[in-house]
Design a protein around this motif. Structure first.
Motif, PDB file in Angstrom:
ATOM      1  N   ILE A  27       0.844  -1.201   0.000  1.00  7.60           N
ATOM      2  CA  ILE A  27       0.000   0.000   0.000  1.00  7.60           C
ATOM      3  C   ILE A  27       0.877   1.247   0.000  1.00  7.60           C
ATOM      4  O   ILE A  27       0.657   2.188  -0.760  1.00  7.60           O
ATOM      5  N   PHE A  28       1.911   1.249   0.854  1.00 11.51           N
ATOM      6  CA  PHE A  28       2.815   2.394   0.912  1.00 11.51           C
ATOM      7  C   PHE A  28       3.540   2.582  -0.419  1.00 11.51           C
ATOM      8  O   PHE A  28       3.712   3.715  -0.880  1.00 11.51           O
ATOM      9  N   ALA A  29       3.981   1.487  -1.033  1.00  6.40           N
ATOM     10  CA  ALA A  29       4.701   1.588  -2.309  1.00  6.40           C
ATOM     11  C   ALA A  29       3.832   2.228  -3.381  1.00  6.40           C
ATOM     12  O   ALA A  29       4.291   3.104  -4.123  1.00  6.40           O
ATOM     13  N   VAL A  30       2.565   1.815  -3.456  1.00  6.32           N
ATOM     14  CA  VAL A  30       1.657   2.388  -4.451  1.00  6.32           C
ATOM     15  C   VAL A  30       1.428   3.874  -4.167  1.00  6.32           C
ATOM     16  O   VAL A  30       1.527   4.718  -5.070  1.00  6.32           O
ATOM     17  N   LEU A  31       1.153   4.209  -2.899  1.00  5.26           N
ATOM     18  CA  LEU A  31       0.914   5.613  -2.551  1.00  5.26           C
ATOM     19  C   LEU A  31       2.164   6.461  -2.768  1.00  5.26           C
ATOM     20  O   LEU A  31       2.088   7.585  -3.272  1.00  5.26           O
ATOM     21  N   PHE A  32       3.334   5.934  -2.394  1.00  6.58           N
ATOM     22  CA  PHE A  32       4.585   6.668  -2.571  1.00  6.58           C
ATOM     23  C   PHE A  32       4.869   6.901  -4.048  1.00  6.58           C
ATOM     24  O   PHE A  32       5.281   7.994  -4.447  1.00  6.58           O
ATOM     25  N   THR A  33       4.619   5.892  -4.858  1.00  5.81           N
ATOM     26  CA  THR A  33       4.830   6.032  -6.299  1.00  5.81           C
ATOM     27  C   THR A  33       3.889   7.084  -6.877  1.00  5.81           C
ATOM     28  O   THR A  33       4.309   7.947  -7.663  1.00  5.81           O
ATOM     29  N   LEU A  34       2.614   7.047  -6.497  1.00  3.06           N
ATOM     30  CA  LEU A  34       1.653   8.035  -7.000  1.00  3.06           C
ATOM     31  C   LEU A  34       1.986   9.443  -6.520  1.00  3.06           C
ATOM     32  O   LEU A  34       1.857  10.413  -7.278  1.00  3.06           O
ATOM     33  N   LEU A  35       2.411   9.565  -5.260  1.00  3.98           N
ATOM     34  CA  LEU A  35       2.776  10.872  -4.730  1.00  3.98           C
ATOM     35  C   LEU A  35       4.003  11.427  -5.455  1.00  3.98           C
ATOM     36  O   LEU A  35       4.044  12.605  -5.817  1.00  3.98           O
ATOM     37  N   THR A  36       4.994  10.574  -5.676  1.00  3.66           N
ATOM     38  CA  THR A  36       6.192  11.000  -6.410  1.00  3.66           C
ATOM     39  C   THR A  36       5.816  11.444  -7.820  1.00  3.66           C
ATOM     40  O   THR A  36       6.307  12.458  -8.324  1.00  3.66           O
ATOM     41  N   TRP A  37       4.940  10.697  -8.448  1.00  9.52           N
ATOM     42  CA  TRP A  37       4.490  11.031  -9.797  1.00  9.52           C
ATOM     43  C   TRP A  37       3.750  12.370  -9.805  1.00  9.52           C
ATOM     44  O   TRP A  37       3.971  13.221 -10.663  1.00  9.52           O
ATOM     45  N   ALA A  38       2.880  12.578  -8.797  1.00 10.97           N
ATOM     46  CA  ALA A  38       2.123  13.832  -8.724  1.00 10.97           C
ATOM     47  C   ALA A  38       3.043  15.022  -8.480  1.00 10.97           C
ATOM     48  O   ALA A  38       2.822  16.112  -9.015  1.00 10.97           O
ATOM     49  N   MET A  39       4.080  14.821  -7.676  1.00  8.85           N
ATOM     50  CA  MET A  39       4.963  15.935  -7.322  1.00  8.85           C
ATOM     51  C   MET A  39       5.997  16.240  -8.406  1.00  8.85           C
ATOM     52  O   MET A  39       6.360  17.390  -8.611  1.00  8.85           O
ATOM     53  N   THR A  40       6.502  15.218  -9.077  1.00 11.35           N
ATOM     54  CA  THR A  40       7.595  15.431 -10.027  1.00 11.35           C
ATOM     55  C   THR A  40       7.185  15.246 -11.477  1.00 11.35           C
ATOM     56  O   THR A  40       7.903  15.679 -12.370  1.00 11.35           O
ATOM     57  N   GLY A  41       6.107  14.556 -11.704  1.00 15.48           N
ATOM     58  CA  GLY A  41       5.700  14.254 -13.068  1.00 15.48           C
ATOM     59  C   GLY A  41       6.378  13.012 -13.616  1.00 15.48           C
ATOM     60  O   GLY A  41       6.109  12.592 -14.728  1.00 15.48           O
ATOM     61  N   ASN A  42       7.270  12.408 -12.850  1.00 17.63           N
ATOM     62  CA  ASN A  42       7.966  11.181 -13.261  1.00 17.63           C
ATOM     63  C   ASN A  42       7.375   9.988 -12.531  1.00 17.63           C
ATOM     64  O   ASN A  42       7.295   9.994 -11.301  1.00 17.63           O
TER      65      ASN A  42
END
Length: 194
Positions: A27-42
């Motif tokens: 769950i954390f991995a999915v949320l962390f990945t989505l948050l990173t994507w939202a913040m950086t666009g990558n």
């Protein structure tokens, strides 16, 4: 409980605790990945996976420690049920339950430190949010809301936990005094020690 009173987890309990750590890690991995994507666009699944592994291992260790301190999985379930129903199990061992309630009372007393920590994080994220733009600012303001909510929730949860401990202590005093009839359910943390 002291280190001498802690019970080793059975292989089955270790497996379930590991599954809890794995689930929280995913769950954390999915949320962390989505948050990173939202913040950086990558979109970076590797960093999400690594963060999830670290978080999952940490949560597995915390789950295992809590279950072990409570005297095993059956004892942990009985303790949760007692807190939820505000009723001691029938035949509760006064010494064991006194130790468990002392531990939960002490953790409730430490809640003010968690509230201070969450308040500091909320202030930090306000500063970061004021200097951020775009999706990063949205993520920062969401973090401010999260930590502000935790500042409010932590003392309320601690007060509710102290109230439950007080009610269970009163019932424990009746059991210790030789009076029967506390009512409740049949699971007992002391059964895990026998």
């Amino acid at each position: 409980m002291s280190a001498n009173e802690r019970q080793r987890l059975t292989p089955d309990e270790r497996q379930r605790v590991g599954a809890g750590g794995l689930t929280s890690g995913v769950i954390f991995a999915v949320l962390f990945t989505l948050l990173t994507w939202a913040m950086t666009g990558n979109l970076s699944p590797v960093s999400g996976a690594l963060g999830g592994v670290v978080f999952g291992v940490a949560m597995g260790c915390i789950f295992a420690s809590t279950v072990r301190q409570n005297g095993g999985e059956a004892a942990t379930r009985a303790l949760r049920r007692a807190f939820r129903s505000r009723t001691l199990p029938t035949g509760a061992d006064p010494h064991l339950w006194s130790t468990l309630l002392d531990r939960h009372d002490a953790s409730a007393n430490k809640a003010k430190y968690f509230a201070i920590f969450f308040a500091a994080l909320a202030v930090l994220y306000v500063v970061l949010a004021l200097n951020a733009t775009g999706p990063t600012a949205v993520a920062m303001w969401a973090s401010v809301v999260l930590f502000a909510g935790l500042v409010v929730w932590t003392p309320l949860e601690a007060r509710a936990r102290r109230s439950r401990v007080r009610v269970l202590r009163e019932q424990l005093a009746q059991v210790s005094g030789g009076r029967a009839g506390t009512g409740g359910h049949s699971e007992n943390p002391s059964d895990a020690h026998r």
